[in-house]
Design a protein around this motif. Sequence first.
Motif, mmCIF file in Angstrom:
data_model
loop_
_atom_site.group_PDB
_atom_site.id
_atom_site.type_symbol
_atom_site.label_atom_id
_atom_site.label_comp_id
_atom_site.label_asym_id
_atom_site.label_seq_id
_atom_site.Cartn_x
_atom_site.Cartn_y
_atom_site.Cartn_z
ATOM 1 N N TYR A 1 0.882 -1.020 -0.038
ATOM 2 C CA TYR A 1 -0.026 0.034 -0.087
ATOM 3 C C TYR A 1 0.596 1.205 -0.136
ATOM 4 O O TYR A 1 1.948 1.206 0.642
ATOM 5 C CB TYR A 1 -0.925 0.066 1.343
ATOM 6 C CG TYR A 1 -1.841 -1.000 1.257
ATOM 7 C CD1 TYR A 1 -2.901 -1.052 0.479
ATOM 8 C CD2 TYR A 1 -1.621 -2.464 1.987
ATOM 9 C CE1 TYR A 1 -3.957 -2.261 0.448
ATOM 10 C CE2 TYR A 1 -2.724 -3.032 2.013
ATOM 11 C CZ TYR A 1 -3.569 -3.198 1.302
ATOM 12 O OH TYR A 1 -4.558 -4.159 1.152
ATOM 13 N N GLU A 2 0.553 2.183 -0.761
ATOM 14 C CA GLU A 2 1.193 3.605 -0.797
ATOM 15 C C GLU A 2 0.504 4.663 0.278
ATOM 16 O O GLU A 2 -0.668 4.793 0.359
ATOM 17 C CB GLU A 2 0.918 4.205 -2.082
ATOM 18 C CG GLU A 2 2.022 3.363 -2.819
ATOM 19 C CD GLU A 2 2.244 4.306 -4.382
ATOM 20 O OE1 GLU A 2 3.100 4.404 -4.974
ATOM 21 O OE2 GLU A 2 1.316 5.195 -4.480
ATOM 22 N N ALA B 1 -2.523 6.634 -0.442
ATOM 23 C CA ALA B 1 -2.450 6.924 -1.758
ATOM 24 C C ALA B 1 -3.487 6.026 -2.437
ATOM 25 O O ALA B 1 -3.358 4.936 -2.495
ATOM 26 C CB ALA B 1 -1.284 7.305 -2.227
ATOM 27 N N VAL B 2 -4.293 6.762 -3.402
ATOM 28 C CA VAL B 2 -5.285 5.846 -4.364
ATOM 29 C C VAL B 2 -4.176 5.359 -5.348
ATOM 30 O O VAL B 2 -3.233 5.989 -6.077
ATOM 31 C CB VAL B 2 -6.254 6.675 -5.018
ATOM 32 C CG1 VAL B 2 -7.072 5.808 -6.001
ATOM 33 C CG2 VAL B 2 -7.023 7.512 -3.954
ATOM 34 N N SER B 3 -4.265 3.874 -5.565
ATOM 35 C CA SER B 3 -3.408 3.265 -6.524
ATOM 36 C C SER B 3 -3.885 3.820 -7.854
ATOM 37 O O SER B 3 -4.896 3.987 -8.251
ATOM 38 C CB SER B 3 -3.717 1.850 -6.247
ATOM 39 O OG SER B 3 -3.200 1.149 -7.428
ATOM 40 N N LYS B 4 -2.904 4.074 -8.699
ATOM 41 C CA LYS B 4 -3.248 4.455 -10.058
ATOM 42 C C LYS B 4 -3.974 3.327 -11.001
ATOM 43 O O LYS B 4 -4.896 3.618 -11.533
ATOM 44 C CB LYS B 4 -1.757 4.901 -10.776
ATOM 45 C CG LYS B 4 -1.465 6.176 -10.438
ATOM 46 C CD LYS B 4 -0.101 6.367 -11.203
ATOM 47 C CE LYS B 4 0.298 7.562 -10.481
ATOM 48 N NZ LYS B 4 2.095 7.474 -10.909
ATOM 49 N N CYS B 5 -3.435 1.952 -10.670
ATOM 50 C CA CYS B 5 -4.088 0.934 -11.247
ATOM 51 C C CYS B 5 -5.367 0.692 -10.849
ATOM 52 O O CYS B 5 -6.260 0.374 -11.959
ATOM 53 C CB CYS B 5 -3.128 -0.225 -10.755
ATOM 54 S SG CYS B 5 -1.760 -0.466 -11.788
ATOM 55 N N PHE B 6 -5.956 0.794 -9.838
ATOM 56 C CA PHE B 6 -7.471 0.677 -9.265
ATOM 57 C C PHE B 6 -7.956 1.651 -9.651
ATOM 58 O O PHE B 6 -9.354 1.472 -10.261
ATOM 59 C CB PHE B 6 -7.342 0.546 -7.814
ATOM 60 C CG PHE B 6 -6.856 -0.732 -7.193
ATOM 61 C CD1 PHE B 6 -7.210 -1.843 -7.695
ATOM 62 C CD2 PHE B 6 -5.914 -0.659 -6.190
ATOM 63 C CE1 PHE B 6 -6.921 -3.091 -7.131
ATOM 64 C CE2 PHE B 6 -5.377 -1.943 -5.644
ATOM 65 C CZ PHE B 6 -5.810 -3.173 -6.032
ATOM 66 N N SER B 7 -7.524 3.103 -9.963
ATOM 67 C CA SER B 7 -8.484 4.134 -10.420
ATOM 68 C C SER B 7 -8.669 3.980 -11.826
ATOM 69 O O SER B 7 -9.712 4.731 -12.296
ATOM 70 C CB SER B 7 -7.817 5.412 -9.932
ATOM 71 O OG SER B 7 -6.724 5.612 -10.609
ATOM 72 N N LYS B 8 -8.150 3.367 -12.568
ATOM 73 C CA LYS B 8 -8.280 3.022 -14.139
ATOM 74 C C LYS B 8 -9.294 2.299 -14.269
ATOM 75 O O LYS B 8 -9.961 2.142 -15.520
ATOM 76 C CB LYS B 8 -6.915 2.722 -14.773
ATOM 77 C CG LYS B 8 -5.883 3.839 -14.724
ATOM 78 C CD LYS B 8 -5.175 4.032 -16.067
ATOM 79 C CE LYS B 8 -4.210 4.993 -15.987
ATOM 80 N NZ LYS B 8 -3.899 5.497 -17.159
ATOM 81 N N GLY B 9 -9.539 1.285 -13.329
ATOM 82 C CA GLY B 9 -10.841 0.317 -13.626
ATOM 83 C C GLY B 9 -10.859 -0.405 -14.861
ATOM 84 O O GLY B 9 -9.800 -1.037 -15.004
ATOM 85 N N LYS C 1 5.911 13.242 2.297
ATOM 86 C CA LYS C 1 6.481 12.130 1.886
ATOM 87 C C LYS C 1 5.630 10.997 1.442
ATOM 88 O O LYS C 1 4.499 10.620 2.366
ATOM 89 C CB LYS C 1 7.587 11.587 2.748
ATOM 90 C CG LYS C 1 8.374 10.377 2.387
ATOM 91 C CD LYS C 1 9.563 9.976 3.325
ATOM 92 C CE LYS C 1 10.063 8.614 2.706
ATOM 93 N NZ LYS C 1 10.794 9.055 1.713
ATOM 94 N N LYS C 2 6.040 10.393 0.372
ATOM 95 C CA LYS C 2 5.360 9.225 -0.193
ATOM 96 C C LYS C 2 6.020 7.774 0.365
ATOM 97 O O LYS C 2 7.240 7.957 0.107
ATOM 98 C CB LYS C 2 4.914 9.115 -1.464
ATOM 99 C CG LYS C 2 3.948 9.699 -2.044
ATOM 100 C CD LYS C 2 3.501 9.401 -3.646
ATOM 101 C CE LYS C 2 2.262 10.246 -4.043
ATOM 102 N NZ LYS C 2 2.225 9.906 -5.360
ATOM 103 N N PHE C 3 5.479 7.042 0.844
ATOM 104 C CA PHE C 3 6.002 5.619 1.062
ATOM 105 C C PHE C 3 5.156 4.448 1.163
ATOM 106 O O PHE C 3 4.050 4.524 1.056
ATOM 107 C CB PHE C 3 6.521 5.718 2.597
ATOM 108 C CG PHE C 3 5.591 6.062 3.877
ATOM 109 C CD1 PHE C 3 5.313 7.328 3.840
ATOM 110 C CD2 PHE C 3 5.148 5.099 4.449
ATOM 111 C CE1 PHE C 3 4.233 7.485 4.900
ATOM 112 C CE2 PHE C 3 4.081 5.240 5.421
ATOM 113 C CZ PHE C 3 3.579 6.435 5.519
ATOM 114 N N GLU C 4 5.911 3.474 0.771
ATOM 115 C CA GLU C 4 5.024 2.229 0.722
ATOM 116 C C GLU C 4 5.345 1.256 1.980
ATOM 117 O O GLU C 4 6.223 1.364 2.769
ATOM 118 C CB GLU C 4 5.447 1.553 -0.497
ATOM 119 C CG GLU C 4 5.289 2.308 -1.643
ATOM 120 C CD GLU C 4 6.063 1.673 -2.803
ATOM 121 O OE1 GLU C 4 6.869 0.554 -2.789
ATOM 122 O OE2 GLU C 4 5.463 1.684 -4.077
ATOM 123 N N MET C 5 4.130 0.452 2.158
ATOM 124 C CA MET C 5 4.291 -0.585 3.078
ATOM 125 C C MET C 5 3.402 -1.939 2.857
ATOM 126 O O MET C 5 2.416 -1.789 2.074
ATOM 127 C CB MET C 5 3.396 -0.022 4.526
ATOM 128 C CG MET C 5 4.119 0.855 5.578
ATOM 129 S SD MET C 5 3.457 0.994 7.044
ATOM 130 C CE MET C 5 4.772 1.573 8.039
#
Length: 74
Positions: free
Chosen positions: A4-5, A41-49, A13-17
């Motif tokens: 997750y971002e 942060a909203v995932s770019k992949c999921f928002s593209k649907g 800062k953006k970070f991943e976990m």
Amino acid sequence: MPIYEYVCENCSKKFEMIRPINEADKAAGCPDCHSTHTHRAVSKCFSKGDGLTVSSGSGGCHSCTGGSCAHCGH
Ligand SMILES: [Zn+2]
């Protein structure tokens, strides 16, 4: 486990976990300033649907940078 971002609201800062799904919405500590004022942060992949295309074998989907879907959970 999915990655997750998060975005720190204190230092931006953006970070991943990597966390279990049931803990995805729990507060994540910022690695820089250790603030827990963070949000996912909203995932770019999921928002593209529906426009998302995944090519088998390449290990990455259309919107993933870096050629891996590890970042978007696919
Ligand atoms: Zn921070």
